[in-house]
Design a protein around this motif. Sequence first.
Motif, mmCIF file in Angstrom:
data_model
loop_
_atom_site.group_PDB
_atom_site.id
_atom_site.type_symbol
_atom_site.label_atom_id
_atom_site.label_comp_id
_atom_site.label_asym_id
_atom_site.label_seq_id
_atom_site.Cartn_x
_atom_site.Cartn_y
_atom_site.Cartn_z
ATOM 1 N N GLY A 74 12.261 24.731 -44.743
ATOM 2 C CA GLY A 74 13.550 24.612 -44.091
ATOM 3 C C GLY A 74 13.403 24.387 -42.606
ATOM 4 N N THR A 75 14.479 23.914 -41.990
ATOM 5 C CA THR A 75 14.516 23.701 -40.549
ATOM 6 C C THR A 75 15.454 24.740 -39.951
ATOM 7 O OG1 THR A 75 14.148 21.351 -40.872
ATOM 8 C CG2 THR A 75 14.970 22.027 -38.724
ATOM 9 N N PHE A 76 14.990 25.411 -38.913
ATOM 10 C CA PHE A 76 15.737 26.494 -38.302
ATOM 11 C C PHE A 76 15.711 26.354 -36.784
ATOM 12 C CE2 PHE A 76 13.602 28.060 -42.094
ATOM 13 C CZ PHE A 76 14.648 28.601 -42.818
ATOM 14 N N LYS A 77 16.760 26.870 -36.130
ATOM 15 C CA LYS A 77 16.735 27.012 -34.681
ATOM 16 C C LYS A 77 16.375 28.459 -34.389
ATOM 17 C CE LYS A 77 19.164 26.521 -30.387
ATOM 18 N NZ LYS A 77 20.391 26.151 -29.687
ATOM 19 N N VAL A 78 15.322 28.679 -33.618
ATOM 20 C CA VAL A 78 14.871 30.033 -33.295
ATOM 21 C C VAL A 78 15.740 30.583 -32.174
ATOM 22 C CG1 VAL A 78 12.919 31.450 -32.577
ATOM 23 C CG2 VAL A 78 12.522 29.407 -33.963
ATOM 24 N N LEU A 79 16.437 31.684 -32.453
ATOM 25 C CA LEU A 79 17.328 32.293 -31.467
ATOM 26 C C LEU A 79 16.630 33.384 -30.657
ATOM 27 C CD1 LEU A 79 20.425 32.677 -33.820
ATOM 28 C CD2 LEU A 79 19.940 30.813 -32.214
ATOM 29 N N GLU A 80 15.742 34.139 -31.319
ATOM 30 C CA GLU A 80 15.065 35.263 -30.673
ATOM 31 C C GLU A 80 13.820 35.579 -31.492
ATOM 32 O OE1 GLU A 80 15.836 40.067 -30.561
ATOM 33 O OE2 GLU A 80 17.575 38.750 -30.531
ATOM 34 N N ALA A 81 12.750 36.010 -30.834
ATOM 35 C CA ALA A 81 11.521 36.381 -31.546
ATOM 36 C C ALA A 81 10.890 37.588 -30.865
ATOM 37 C CB ALA A 81 10.540 35.216 -31.566
ATOM 38 N N ARG A 82 10.570 38.599 -31.667
ATOM 39 C CA ARG A 82 9.939 39.818 -31.141
ATOM 40 C C ARG A 82 8.819 40.249 -32.065
ATOM 41 N NH1 ARG A 82 15.149 43.437 -29.426
ATOM 42 N NH2 ARG A 82 15.802 42.091 -27.733
ATOM 43 N N ALA A 83 7.732 40.716 -31.464
ATOM 44 C CA ALA A 83 6.594 41.207 -32.244
ATOM 45 C C ALA A 83 6.654 42.729 -32.306
ATOM 46 C CB ALA A 83 5.290 40.772 -31.600
ATOM 47 N N CYS A 109 16.790 33.409 -36.722
ATOM 48 C CA CYS A 109 16.921 31.958 -36.736
ATOM 49 C C CYS A 109 18.266 31.546 -37.308
ATOM 50 C CB CYS A 109 15.814 31.333 -37.581
ATOM 51 S SG CYS A 109 14.165 31.663 -36.966
ATOM 52 N N GLU A 110 18.751 30.404 -36.867
ATOM 53 C CA GLU A 110 19.974 29.807 -37.396
ATOM 54 C C GLU A 110 19.553 28.721 -38.367
ATOM 55 O OE1 GLU A 110 23.909 29.721 -37.867
ATOM 56 O OE2 GLU A 110 23.217 30.723 -36.062
ATOM 57 N N GLY A 111 19.939 28.878 -39.615
ATOM 58 C CA GLY A 111 19.586 27.909 -40.645
ATOM 59 C C GLY A 111 20.821 27.336 -41.307
ATOM 60 N N PRO A 112 20.641 26.564 -42.358
ATOM 61 C CA PRO A 112 21.781 25.952 -43.054
ATOM 62 C C PRO A 112 22.741 26.986 -43.640
ATOM 63 C CG PRO A 112 19.701 25.037 -43.829
ATOM 64 C CD PRO A 112 19.370 26.148 -42.902
ATOM 65 N N GLN A 113 22.241 28.156 -44.027
ATOM 66 C CA GLN A 113 23.093 29.200 -44.604
ATOM 67 C C GLN A 113 23.477 30.256 -43.570
ATOM 68 O OE1 GLN A 113 20.140 28.301 -46.438
ATOM 69 N NE2 GLN A 113 21.383 26.926 -47.673
ATOM 70 N N ALA A 126 16.573 36.344 -40.834
ATOM 71 C CA ALA A 126 15.378 36.888 -40.198
ATOM 72 C C ALA A 126 14.165 36.202 -40.818
ATOM 73 C CB ALA A 126 15.291 38.390 -40.418
ATOM 74 N N VAL A 127 13.313 35.658 -39.964
ATOM 75 C CA VAL A 127 12.074 35.024 -40.421
ATOM 76 C C VAL A 127 10.913 35.835 -39.865
ATOM 77 C CG1 VAL A 127 10.675 32.923 -40.416
ATOM 78 C CG2 VAL A 127 13.169 32.746 -40.476
ATOM 79 N N PHE A 128 10.077 36.347 -40.749
ATOM 80 C CA PHE A 128 8.921 37.146 -40.364
ATOM 81 C C PHE A 128 7.675 36.283 -40.438
ATOM 82 C CE2 PHE A 128 12.097 39.941 -42.125
ATOM 83 C CZ PHE A 128 12.129 40.989 -41.232
ATOM 84 N N VAL A 167 11.315 29.707 -29.085
ATOM 85 C CA VAL A 167 12.650 30.259 -28.880
ATOM 86 C C VAL A 167 13.535 29.204 -28.222
ATOM 87 C CG1 VAL A 167 13.996 32.035 -27.680
ATOM 88 C CG2 VAL A 167 11.830 32.624 -28.787
ATOM 89 N N GLY A 168 14.708 28.957 -28.821
ATOM 90 C CA GLY A 168 15.634 27.951 -28.313
ATOM 91 C C GLY A 168 15.383 26.560 -28.867
ATOM 92 N N ARG A 169 14.370 26.409 -29.715
ATOM 93 C CA ARG A 169 14.038 25.081 -30.248
ATOM 94 C C ARG A 169 14.098 25.088 -31.777
ATOM 95 N NH1 ARG A 169 8.707 23.464 -26.876
ATOM 96 N NH2 ARG A 169 7.864 25.145 -28.119
ATOM 97 N N GLN A 170 13.998 23.899 -32.347
ATOM 98 C CA GLN A 170 14.007 23.730 -33.796
ATOM 99 C C GLN A 170 12.584 23.815 -34.339
ATOM 100 O OE1 GLN A 170 16.556 22.934 -36.045
ATOM 101 N NE2 GLN A 170 18.154 23.097 -34.504
#
Length: 83
Positions: free
Chosen positions: A16-25, A35-39, A43-45, A58-61
């Motif tokens: 899938g293609t997602f826009k990453v909104l925020e990422a934390r380790a 991530c913002e996806g089609p649905q 949360a993407v781990f 972050v901020g990109r596709q």
Amino acid sequence: QADAQVRDADSALVEGTFKVLEARANEKGVVRAWCEGPQGKVAVFAKNGAAKALQSAVGRQVKARCRQVDKGLFAVAVEVVAQ
């Protein structure tokens, strides 16, 4: 044998293609990226190289190959596709 087939179907990878909104380790090195996806938001781990790719995007596709897990998706491969 039926149980094995169900587990194999559940563990199938989806792309899938997602826009990453925020990422934390976390302390174990696992990254959770919202991530913002089609649905909608998901949360993407990820770990290792996929985790680094999510953090830098972050901020990109991104295009991600993921497996469904209890609380979202677990990415095994992540590639930045757009600025």
